[in-house]
Design an enzyme around this catalytic site. Structure first.
Site, PDB file in Angstrom:
ATOM      1  CB  ALA A  71      -0.910  -0.006   1.228  1.00 23.31           C
ATOM      2  CG  ASP A  72       2.803   5.001  -1.392  1.00 22.40           C
ATOM      3  OD1 ASP A  72       3.899   4.678  -0.906  1.00 22.40           O
ATOM      4  OD2 ASP A  72       2.488   6.191  -1.623  1.00 22.40           O
ATOM      5  CB  THR A  73      -1.101   6.687   2.554  1.00 21.69           C
ATOM      6  OG1 THR A  73      -1.668   5.418   2.896  1.00 21.69           O
ATOM      7  CG2 THR A  73      -2.097   7.786   2.896  1.00 21.69           C
TER       8      THR A  73
END
Length: 193
Positions: A71-73
């Site tokens: 994931a990447d925010t």
């Protein structure tokens, strides 16, 4: 709840680990350094999805019967992406720009195995009150948010005193849209009731 295959989380984030643990799913953490560069032509949601997918690519050769979650925010003020600040000054500028307005937090998620890849994102709109210079300084000095996109963590002091409201998933802002992730894992036959 049972899993059809072992679950791996490729993240160093204690918040993501905590959220996945709270879902009640057993998983193992795998960590690799992956450069978080992206093509300049990409826009907001595309950036978050690209980075999540790019992180998954680094593990592709190692996957056997596993399911990998990456994931990447990112934090977006209009079309401007606010990455992790390099120092106090950058963190201060970011929080000053977020003060008294709203921004979007977008988390890209990739679920992959050695035979498939599912990439999606979730977006949450976050509204900050007008922050004083003293509040911004206090937060940066005491919480050192240099490891966070947009220079803040919603679950920390600044979130408690500064965020008036959000539209969308709170957990997405923390770093993982767990409701969407859970739904995807069921649809892909990885989580079995």
């Amino acid at each position: 709840m049972n899993l059809s295959r072992p679950l791996l989380l490729a993240s160093n984030s204690p918040r993501r680990k905590e959220l996945l643990t709270s879902l009640g799913l057993p998983f193992e953490v795998r960590i690799k350094e992956v450069k978080e560069d992206f093509p300049a032509s990409l826009k907001r949601e595309q950036i978050a999805e690209f980075l999540a997918s790019h992180k998954a690519d680094a593990y592709q050769q190692e996957l056997q019967n596993d399911v990998l979650i990456t994931a990447d925010t990112i934090v977006c003020l209009g079309d401007k992406v606010l990455n992790k600040p390099a120092n106090y000054e950058e963190a201060y500028k970011m929080l000053r720009s977020l003060s008294g307005t709203f921004h979007d937090v977008i988390t890209g998620v990739c679920i992959s195995t050695n035979e498939m890849k599912s990439v999606f994102h979730d977006t949450t709109k976050v509204f900050f009150k007008e922050l004083s210079d003293a509040e911004i300084d206090y937060y940066i000095t005491n919480y050192k948010p240099l490891d966070k996109a947009g220079a803040y963590g919603i679950q920390e002091w600044i979130g408690m005193i500064g965020i008036e409201r959000i539209e969308g998933s709170y957990f997405n802002v923390v770093g993982l849209p767990v409701q969407k992730l859970y739904t995807q894992l069921i649809e892909l036959g990885i989580v079995i009731h």
